[in-house]
Scaffold this motif. Structure first.
Motif, PDB file in Angstrom:
ATOM      1  N   ALA A 169      46.584  47.452  79.183  1.00 21.60           N
ATOM      2  CA  ALA A 169      46.968  48.824  79.521  1.00 21.60           C
ATOM      3  C   ALA A 169      45.735  49.708  79.569  1.00 21.60           C
ATOM      4  O   ALA A 169      44.840  49.580  78.726  1.00 21.60           O
ATOM      5  CB  ALA A 169      47.956  49.355  78.485  1.00 21.60           C
ATOM      6  N   VAL A 170      45.697  50.580  80.560  1.00 23.11           N
ATOM      7  CA  VAL A 170      44.550  51.480  80.730  1.00 23.11           C
ATOM      8  C   VAL A 170      45.054  52.916  80.723  1.00 23.11           C
ATOM      9  O   VAL A 170      46.075  53.211  81.346  1.00 23.11           O
ATOM     10  CB  VAL A 170      43.829  51.171  82.070  1.00 23.11           C
ATOM     11  N   CYS A 171      44.367  53.767  80.005  1.00 19.52           N
ATOM     12  CA  CYS A 171      44.804  55.172  80.003  1.00 19.52           C
ATOM     13  C   CYS A 171      43.635  56.122  79.811  1.00 19.52           C
ATOM     14  O   CYS A 171      42.544  55.702  79.432  1.00 19.52           O
ATOM     15  CB  CYS A 171      45.864  55.411  78.929  1.00 19.52           C
ATOM     16  N   ARG A 172      43.918  57.389  80.093  1.00 22.17           N
ATOM     17  CA  ARG A 172      42.909  58.420  79.830  1.00 22.17           C
ATOM     18  C   ARG A 172      42.899  58.732  78.342  1.00 22.17           C
ATOM     19  O   ARG A 172      41.872  58.788  77.709  1.00 22.17           O
ATOM     20  CB  ARG A 172      43.247  59.691  80.624  1.00 22.17           C
ATOM     21  N   ARG A 173      44.120  58.909  77.750  1.00 22.67           N
ATOM     22  CA  ARG A 173      44.179  59.377  76.364  1.00 22.67           C
ATOM     23  C   ARG A 173      45.341  58.827  75.545  1.00 22.67           C
ATOM     24  O   ARG A 173      45.167  58.434  74.402  1.00 22.67           O
ATOM     25  CB  ARG A 173      44.269  60.898  76.378  1.00 22.67           C
ATOM     26  N   GLY A 174      46.568  58.782  76.097  1.00 19.57           N
ATOM     27  CA  GLY A 174      47.707  58.350  75.281  1.00 19.57           C
ATOM     28  C   GLY A 174      48.794  57.670  76.092  1.00 19.57           C
ATOM     29  O   GLY A 174      48.867  57.812  77.309  1.00 19.57           O
ATOM     30  N   GLY A 175      49.641  56.920  75.391  1.00 25.62           N
ATOM     31  CA  GLY A 175      50.773  56.255  76.047  1.00 25.62           C
ATOM     32  C   GLY A 175      50.505  54.796  76.365  1.00 25.62           C
ATOM     33  O   GLY A 175      51.409  54.077  76.816  1.00 25.62           O
ATOM     34  N   ALA A 176      49.282  54.339  76.116  1.00 31.63           N
ATOM     35  CA  ALA A 176      48.933  52.961  76.495  1.00 31.63           C
ATOM     36  C   ALA A 176      49.662  51.921  75.651  1.00 31.63           C
ATOM     37  O   ALA A 176      49.945  50.819  76.135  1.00 31.63           O
ATOM     38  CB  ALA A 176      47.430  52.752  76.396  1.00 31.63           C
ATOM     39  N   THR A 177      49.992  52.259  74.397  1.00 30.25           N
ATOM     40  CA  THR A 177      50.678  51.242  73.585  1.00 30.25           C
ATOM     41  C   THR A 177      52.079  50.992  74.141  1.00 30.25           C
ATOM     42  O   THR A 177      52.571  49.861  74.115  1.00 30.25           O
ATOM     43  CB  THR A 177      50.757  51.639  72.092  1.00 30.25           C
ATOM     44  N   ALA A 178      52.719  52.049  74.663  1.00 24.82           N
ATOM     45  CA  ALA A 178      54.050  51.874  75.271  1.00 24.82           C
ATOM     46  C   ALA A 178      53.938  50.995  76.520  1.00 24.82           C
ATOM     47  O   ALA A 178      54.768  50.114  76.754  1.00 24.82           O
ATOM     48  CB  ALA A 178      54.650  53.233  75.622  1.00 24.82           C
ATOM     49  N   VAL A 179      52.885  51.224  77.300  1.00 21.54           N
ATOM     50  CA  VAL A 179      52.661  50.418  78.513  1.00 21.54           C
ATOM     51  C   VAL A 179      52.428  48.963  78.124  1.00 21.54           C
ATOM     52  O   VAL A 179      53.018  48.036  78.694  1.00 21.54           O
ATOM     53  CB  VAL A 179      51.442  50.966  79.309  1.00 21.54           C
ATOM     54  N   TYR A 180      51.584  48.770  77.127  1.00 21.08           N
ATOM     55  CA  TYR A 180      51.234  47.430  76.664  1.00 21.08           C
ATOM     56  C   TYR A 180      52.498  46.679  76.234  1.00 21.08           C
ATOM     57  O   TYR A 180      52.741  45.537  76.637  1.00 21.08           O
ATOM     58  CB  TYR A 180      50.240  47.574  75.500  1.00 21.08           C
ATOM     59  N   GLN A 181      53.314  47.359  75.441  1.00 21.71           N
ATOM     60  CA  GLN A 181      54.530  46.710  74.944  1.00 21.71           C
ATOM     61  C   GLN A 181      55.522  46.425  76.065  1.00 21.71           C
ATOM     62  O   GLN A 181      56.158  45.378  76.089  1.00 21.71           O
ATOM     63  CB  GLN A 181      55.163  47.561  73.858  1.00 21.71           C
ATOM     64  N   THR A 182      55.626  47.349  77.003  1.00 25.77           N
ATOM     65  CA  THR A 182      56.553  47.141  78.128  1.00 25.77           C
ATOM     66  C   THR A 182      56.114  45.927  78.949  1.00 25.77           C
ATOM     67  O   THR A 182      56.943  45.100  79.342  1.00 25.77           O
ATOM     68  CB  THR A 182      56.595  48.397  79.026  1.00 25.77           C
ATOM     69  N   LEU A 183      54.815  45.812  79.178  1.00 24.31           N
ATOM     70  CA  LEU A 183      54.321  44.685  79.978  1.00 24.31           C
ATOM     71  C   LEU A 183      54.534  43.345  79.267  1.00 24.31           C
ATOM     72  O   LEU A 183      54.673  42.307  79.912  1.00 24.31           O
ATOM     73  CB  LEU A 183      52.833  44.862  80.298  1.00 24.31           C
ATOM     74  N   LEU A 184      54.559  43.388  77.934  1.00 22.00           N
ATOM     75  CA  LEU A 184      54.741  42.135  77.186  1.00 22.00           C
ATOM     76  C   LEU A 184      56.192  41.643  77.201  1.00 22.00           C
ATOM     77  O   LEU A 184      56.450  40.451  77.020  1.00 22.00           O
ATOM     78  CB  LEU A 184      54.299  42.318  75.732  1.00 22.00           C
ATOM     79  N   MET A 185      57.129  42.554  77.406  1.00 25.40           N
ATOM     80  CA  MET A 185      58.553  42.192  77.288  1.00 25.40           C
ATOM     81  C   MET A 185      58.963  40.987  78.157  1.00 25.40           C
ATOM     82  O   MET A 185      59.603  40.067  77.648  1.00 25.40           O
ATOM     83  CB  MET A 185      59.455  43.402  77.589  1.00 25.40           C
ATOM     84  N   PRO A 186      58.627  40.956  79.447  1.00 24.14           N
ATOM     85  CA  PRO A 186      59.026  39.783  80.244  1.00 24.14           C
ATOM     86  C   PRO A 186      58.421  38.478  79.734  1.00 24.14           C
ATOM     87  O   PRO A 186      59.114  37.456  79.669  1.00 24.14           O
ATOM     88  CB  PRO A 186      58.509  40.107  81.654  1.00 24.14           C
ATOM     89  N   PHE A 187      57.154  38.536  79.326  1.00 23.54           N
ATOM     90  CA  PHE A 187      56.520  37.301  78.823  1.00 23.54           C
ATOM     91  C   PHE A 187      57.293  36.750  77.631  1.00 23.54           C
ATOM     92  O   PHE A 187      57.442  35.547  77.453  1.00 23.54           O
ATOM     93  CB  PHE A 187      55.080  37.560  78.358  1.00 23.54           C
ATOM     94  N   GLN A 188      57.763  37.689  76.808  1.00 23.93           N
ATOM     95  CA  GLN A 188      58.417  37.278  75.563  1.00 23.93           C
ATOM     96  C   GLN A 188      59.783  36.644  75.791  1.00 23.93           C
ATOM     97  O   GLN A 188      60.325  36.015  74.896  1.00 23.93           O
ATOM     98  CB  GLN A 188      58.548  38.489  74.628  1.00 23.93           C
ATOM     99  N   MET A 189      60.372  36.859  76.971  1.00 28.49           N
ATOM    100  CA  MET A 189      61.671  36.217  77.229  1.00 28.49           C
ATOM    101  C   MET A 189      61.550  35.065  78.229  1.00 28.49           C
ATOM    102  O   MET A 189      62.541  34.501  78.661  1.00 28.49           O
ATOM    103  CB  MET A 189      62.697  37.237  77.733  1.00 28.49           C
ATOM    104  N   LEU A 190      60.317  34.720  78.582  1.00 26.34           N
ATOM    105  CA  LEU A 190      60.129  33.639  79.554  1.00 26.34           C
ATOM    106  C   LEU A 190      59.375  32.452  78.950  1.00 26.34           C
ATOM    107  O   LEU A 190      58.746  31.684  79.675  1.00 26.34           O
ATOM    108  CB  LEU A 190      59.384  34.159  80.798  1.00 26.34           C
ATOM    109  N   ASN A 191      59.418  32.317  77.637  1.00 31.77           N
ATOM    110  CA  ASN A 191      58.733  31.202  76.961  1.00 31.77           C
ATOM    111  C   ASN A 191      57.243  31.140  77.284  1.00 31.77           C
ATOM    112  O   ASN A 191      56.679  30.058  77.486  1.00 31.77           O
ATOM    113  CB  ASN A 191      59.384  29.862  77.334  1.00 31.77           C
ATOM    114  N   MET A 192      56.628  32.307  77.367  1.00 32.51           N
ATOM    115  CA  MET A 192      55.192  32.336  77.683  1.00 32.51           C
ATOM    116  C   MET A 192      54.395  32.695  76.422  1.00 32.51           C
ATOM    117  O   MET A 192      54.641  33.747  75.824  1.00 32.51           O
ATOM    118  CB  MET A 192      54.917  33.367  78.786  1.00 32.51           C
TER     119      MET A 192
END
Ligand SMILES: Cc1cc2nc3c(=O)[nH]c(=O)nc-3n(C[C@H](O)[C@H](O)[C@H](O)COP(=O)(O)O)c2cc1C
Length: 255
Positions: A169-192
């Motif tokens: 996740a890339v950001c200017r200042r804030g919100g990147a942890t939410a982006v990071y977690q959102t991007l991880l969600m599909p991996f976590q349900m696809l046995n990756m």
């Protein structure tokens, strides 16, 4: 003479004690050094990285922006480990989201076979691992990227299982942890298996190229790439795959 002998023995004992203390005392260790040694298996293993490829998805419409820069830092480090990479730019075209038609469940492909989807699908089938990067837009990942990921989730699930994955996740200042977690969600349900780093995979920057100044962010990218390389080599040197039940149970809370 006896006096002299006592002095010599005393000196000898003193020297022996001092040298013992020196060697048995734990050395002060530099934690950064240790983590680099542990996360850089390259030298011994370079040859085994041959033929392995990681797909990099740049979820920013800015082709050469900060997300690109972060992904390239990881790509360079993968290369150091003997692992190739290929970049997919999501670009700035119109985005088609999932319409819940279930076509993918019957055919294994999205009903909308646009160029971006087809390219992503083909690259996913060829790759051994994946790194998905996104800028932060109002505390969320880029919308075009999310549309693409949601349409690939089911259709590419068989292609992607067991393949190591990382989010950036890339950001200017804030919100990147939410982006990071959102991007991880599909991996976590696809046995990756998820590839982590010395910190969350977040890089800071606003204007194009500014991320080059984020030394810690870039180091985090390199560590993540080293971890990805290590995991890929382990997986590809092993013939065993995880045991999974044949029937994937799908229930909800009322039936
Ligand atoms: C529409 C839009 C919304 C943004 N929202 C945020 C935000 O919520 N938090 C933040 O820190 N940065 C935000 N930014 C800044 C970008 O995340 C930042 O410029 C980033 O480096 C862009 O990555 P890129 O160069 O790969 O496109 C926003 C930028 C745009 C264009």
């Amino acid at each position: 003479m006896r006096k002299l002998l006592v002095i010599v023995v005393s000196i000898f004992t003193l020297v022996a004690c001092t040298s013992k203390t020196e060697t048995s005392e734990p050395k002060e260790e530099n934690p950064t050094q240790i983590s680099q040694e542990q996360t850089n298996p390259s030298q011994d293993n370079d040859s085994t990285g041959k033929g392995l490829k990681v797909l990099l998805i740049n979820g920013s419409p800015r082709k050469n922006g900060n997300t690109y820069l972060a992904l390239m830092e990881a790509a360079k480090q993968l290369e150091q480990n003997g692992i190739a990479s290929e970049l997919l730019q999501i670009g700035s075209g119109p985005a088609q989201g999932c319409i819940a038609c279930n076509h993918c469940k019957k055919t294994g492909h999205c009903v909308f076979e646009d160029e971006l989807y087809n390219r992503a699908y083909n690259l996913m089938s060829e790759c051994d691992g994946i790194i998905v990067g996104s800028p932060t837009y109002y505390g969320q990942p880029n919308g075009t990227l999310l549309c693409l990921i949601q349409r690939l989730c089911y259709s590419a699930s068989n292609l992607m299982q067991n393949k190591p994955a990382a989010a950036v996740a890339v950001c200017r200042r804030g919100g990147a942890t939410a982006v990071y977690q959102t991007l991880l969600m599909p991996f976590q349900m696809l046995n990756m298996p998820i590839v982590t780093s010395q910190y969350w995979n977040i890089v800071y920057g606003r204007d194009e190229g500014e991320a080059a100044l984020d030394e810690e962010g870039l180091q985090t990218m390199r560590t993540m790439a080293n971890n990805m390389a290590w995991m890929l080599k382990k997986i590809h040197n092993d013939t065993e795959t995880p045991i999974r039940e044949k029937e994937h149970k799908v229930t909800n809370f009322i039936k």
